[in-house]
Design an enzyme around this catalytic site. Structure first.
Site, PDB file in Angstrom:
ATOM      1  N   PHE A 252     -15.271   2.649   7.317  1.00 53.13           N
ATOM      2  CA  PHE A 252     -13.918   3.045   6.896  1.00 53.13           C
ATOM      3  C   PHE A 252     -13.737   3.061   5.373  1.00 53.13           C
ATOM      4  CE2 PHE A 252     -13.833  -1.533   8.004  1.00 53.13           C
ATOM      5  CZ  PHE A 252     -13.355  -2.107   6.828  1.00 53.13           C
TER       6      PHE A 252
ATOM      7  N   LYS B  19       0.834  -1.198   0.000  1.00 54.29           N
ATOM      8  CA  LYS B  19       0.000   0.000   0.000  1.00 54.29           C
ATOM      9  C   LYS B  19       0.880   1.264   0.000  1.00 54.29           C
ATOM     10  CE  LYS B  19      -3.740  -2.365   2.554  1.00 54.29           C
ATOM     11  NZ  LYS B  19      -4.651  -2.293   3.731  1.00 54.29           N
TER      12      LYS B  19
ATOM     13  N   ARG C  28       2.882  -6.365   9.348  1.00 57.37           N
ATOM     14  CA  ARG C  28       2.059  -5.308   9.957  1.00 57.37           C
ATOM     15  C   ARG C  28       2.536  -4.959  11.366  1.00 57.37           C
ATOM     16  NH1 ARG C  28      -3.747  -7.438   7.579  1.00 57.37           N
ATOM     17  NH2 ARG C  28      -3.835  -6.064   5.748  1.00 57.37           N
TER      18      ARG C  28
ATOM     19  N   ARG D 296      -1.318 -14.267   4.313  1.00 57.55           N
ATOM     20  CA  ARG D 296      -2.044 -13.646   5.427  1.00 57.55           C
ATOM     21  C   ARG D 296      -1.251 -13.784   6.727  1.00 57.55           C
ATOM     22  NH1 ARG D 296      -6.621 -10.527   4.492  1.00 57.55           N
ATOM     23  NH2 ARG D 296      -7.208 -11.055   6.609  1.00 57.55           N
TER      24      ARG D 296
ATOM     25  N   THR E  93      -5.014  -7.542  10.846  1.00 55.78           N
ATOM     26  CA  THR E  93      -5.360  -6.252  10.233  1.00 55.78           C
ATOM     27  C   THR E  93      -4.853  -5.073  11.059  1.00 55.78           C
ATOM     28  OG1 THR E  93      -7.365  -7.307   9.385  1.00 55.78           O
ATOM     29  CG2 THR E  93      -7.288  -4.894   9.329  1.00 55.78           C
TER      30      THR E  93
ATOM     31  N   HIS F  77      -1.678  -5.590   1.674  1.00 50.67           N
ATOM     32  CA  HIS F  77      -2.961  -6.292   1.467  1.00 50.67           C
ATOM     33  C   HIS F  77      -2.676  -7.723   1.028  1.00 50.67           C
ATOM     34  CE1 HIS F  77      -6.978  -7.242  -0.124  1.00 50.67           C
ATOM     35  NE2 HIS F  77      -6.316  -7.805  -1.126  1.00 50.67           N
TER      36      HIS F  77
HETATM   37  N1  UDP Z   1      -9.460  -1.014   7.719  1.00 43.87           N
HETATM   38  C1  UDP Z   1      -9.669   0.180   8.386  1.00 43.87           C
HETATM   39  N2  UDP Z   1     -10.417   0.156   9.533  1.00 43.87           N
HETATM   40  C2  UDP Z   1     -10.970  -0.991  10.025  1.00 43.87           C
HETATM   41  C3  UDP Z   1     -10.769  -2.190   9.328  1.00 43.87           C
HETATM   42  C4  UDP Z   1     -10.012  -2.164   8.169  1.00 43.87           C
HETATM   43  O1  UDP Z   1      -9.175   1.231   7.973  1.00 43.87           O
HETATM   44  O2  UDP Z   1     -11.652  -0.948  11.070  1.00 43.87           O
HETATM   45  C5  UDP Z   1      -8.665  -0.999   6.469  1.00 43.87           C
HETATM   46  C6  UDP Z   1      -7.287  -1.666   6.592  1.00 43.87           C
HETATM   47  O3  UDP Z   1      -6.362  -0.954   5.778  1.00 43.87           O
HETATM   48  C7  UDP Z   1      -7.545  -3.060   6.049  1.00 43.87           C
HETATM   49  C8  UDP Z   1      -8.557  -2.763   4.929  1.00 43.87           C
HETATM   50  O4  UDP Z   1      -9.358  -1.716   5.456  1.00 43.87           O
HETATM   51  O5  UDP Z   1      -6.353  -3.670   5.587  1.00 43.87           O
HETATM   52  C9  UDP Z   1      -9.440  -3.922   4.535  1.00 43.87           C
HETATM   53  O6  UDP Z   1     -10.077  -4.432   5.695  1.00 43.87           O
HETATM   54  P1  UDP Z   1     -10.152  -5.994   5.976  1.00 43.87           P
HETATM   55  O7  UDP Z   1     -11.101  -6.219   7.094  1.00 43.87           O
HETATM   56  O8  UDP Z   1     -10.436  -6.711   4.680  1.00 43.87           O
HETATM   57  O9  UDP Z   1      -8.678  -6.361   6.512  1.00 43.87           O
HETATM   58  P2  UDP Z   1      -7.485  -7.183   5.814  1.00 43.87           P
HETATM   59  O10 UDP Z   1      -8.100  -8.276   4.986  1.00 43.87           O
HETATM   60  O11 UDP Z   1      -6.696  -6.193   4.988  1.00 43.87           O
HETATM   61  O12 UDP Z   1      -6.672  -7.712   6.971  1.00 43.87           O
HETATM   62 MG    MG Z   2      -9.500  -8.142   3.472  1.00 41.62          MG
END
Ligand code: UDP
Ligand code: MG
Length: 140
Positions: free
Chosen positions: A57, A9, A102, A85, A91, A115
């Protein structure tokens, strides 16, 4: 064998982490089979993250993803989806296991560097979002 899409990102690119992140994938028996750097529009980011369209978000996330260059990567290997992952970590960087991308480099739940597709279904939407068949140099 599986394929998954990863994105470095804008925060990861800004922090000069492209090499570190690719190395982590390669060191875990995963192969890079397609890769490019690009800057996407807000509209593209909204389409990419369409699964999150009703989340609070969504607006902020899609602005963030379109604010600077990103690196999109197709990764191939045994259990590539869950492996990536795991290497990424949770996340929220605060909850991510030590040694994950992360945990080591993320700033907050939005600015979490990387991502990775979360399932075969999302990989099969996300890979062709960025790459055509002839751009992927994989085993199948
Ligand atoms: N995100 C955010 N706030 C939240 C959850 C997610 O800003 O409460 C953002 C974060 O950058 C995350 C992306 O949205 O990577 C996609 O969310 P997802 O739940 O799919 O998480 P990921 O699969 O990336 O772990
Ligand atoms: Mg996701």
């Amino acid at each position: 064998m599986e394929r998954t899409l990863s994105i470095i990102k804008p925060d990861g690119v800004k922090k000069n982490l492209i090499g570190d992140i690719i190395r982590k994938f390669e060191q875990n028996d995963l192969r890079i089979v397609a890769l490019k750097m690009l800057k996407i529009s807000k509209k593209d980011a909204m389409n990419f993250y369409i699964v999150h369209k009703d989340k609070p978000f969504y607006d902020s996330l899609t602005s963030f993803l379109s604010e600077g260059p990103i690196v999109v990567i197709v990764i191939e290997g045994e259990k590539a989806i869950s492996k990536v992952r795991e290497i990424m970590g949770a996340t929220n960087p605060k909850d991510a296991a030590p040694g994950t991308i992360r945990a080591d480099f993320g700033s907050d739940i939005e600015h979490n560097i990387v991502h990775g597709s979360d399932s075969k279904e999302s990989a099969s939407f996300e890979i062709p979002f960025f790459f055509s068949y002839i751009e992927i140099q994989g085993a199948y």
